[in-house]
Motif scaffolding. Sequence first.
Motif, PDB file in Angstrom:
ATOM      1  N   ARG A   1      -4.083   5.009   3.942  1.00  0.00           N
ATOM      2  CA  ARG A   1      -3.354   3.756   3.614  1.00  0.00           C
ATOM      3  C   ARG A   1      -2.876   2.736   4.791  1.00  0.00           C
TER       4      ARG A   1
ATOM      5  N   HIS B   1       0.759  -1.191  -0.086  1.00  0.00           N
ATOM      6  CA  HIS B   1      -0.044   0.011  -0.043  1.00  0.00           C
ATOM      7  C   HIS B   1       0.838   1.419   0.080  1.00  0.00           C
TER       8      HIS B   1
ATOM      9  N   THR C   1      -5.894  -5.233   4.650  1.00  0.00           N
ATOM     10  CA  THR C   1      -4.986  -6.248   3.902  1.00  0.00           C
ATOM     11  C   THR C   1      -4.280  -7.337   4.712  1.00  0.00           C
TER      12      THR C   1
ATOM     13  N   GLU D   1      -6.141   0.667   5.177  1.00  0.00           N
ATOM     14  CA  GLU D   1      -6.191  -0.139   4.183  1.00  0.00           C
ATOM     15  C   GLU D   1      -5.094  -1.468   4.231  1.00  0.00           C
ATOM     16  N   ALA D   2      -3.850  -0.995   4.485  1.00  0.00           N
ATOM     17  CA  ALA D   2      -2.727  -1.997   4.800  1.00  0.00           C
ATOM     18  C   ALA D   2      -3.279  -2.949   6.012  1.00  0.00           C
TER      19      ALA D   2
END
Length: 153
Positions: free
Chosen positions: A138, A91, A145, A141-142
Amino acid sequence: MKLSVNGTEHEINDLEPDMPLLWVLRDELGLRGPKYGCGIAQCGACTVHIDGEAVRSCQVPAGGVWGAITTIEGLGTPEAPHPVQAAWIAHQVAQCGYCQSGQMMQAASLLAETPTPSDAEIDDAMSGNLCRCGTYPRIREAVKTAAAKLSEG
């Protein structure tokens, strides 16, 4: 004083027991992952794990360490990064990178306790880790993930 850091036992002599763990890690053991940010446990740059729990090493006296210490250097390796580290790379979370080791250590601790966190749980868990570059979207989102990767087994 004996400390277990990243799976290795270290004997550290002539150490004041109230010296912050951060300085032992950086100055005595040469680990550069944990960073000095604020010195008052407010920014999270110095976050490490003690027995899996995220703690601010700038405020933990070395003489009061109660278990095994893991720093970002012990979370994964370049050849086999931890899913959080791999997600950070995927990311492109880091800009300046100064806070990122603490961010990743906090995220890894969150995922160990809450394998599939909601956005609110991520935001809450990560709120004590400051990023001057503002990569918070980010980071979220990381974390998602990494959570998905960890749930794959």
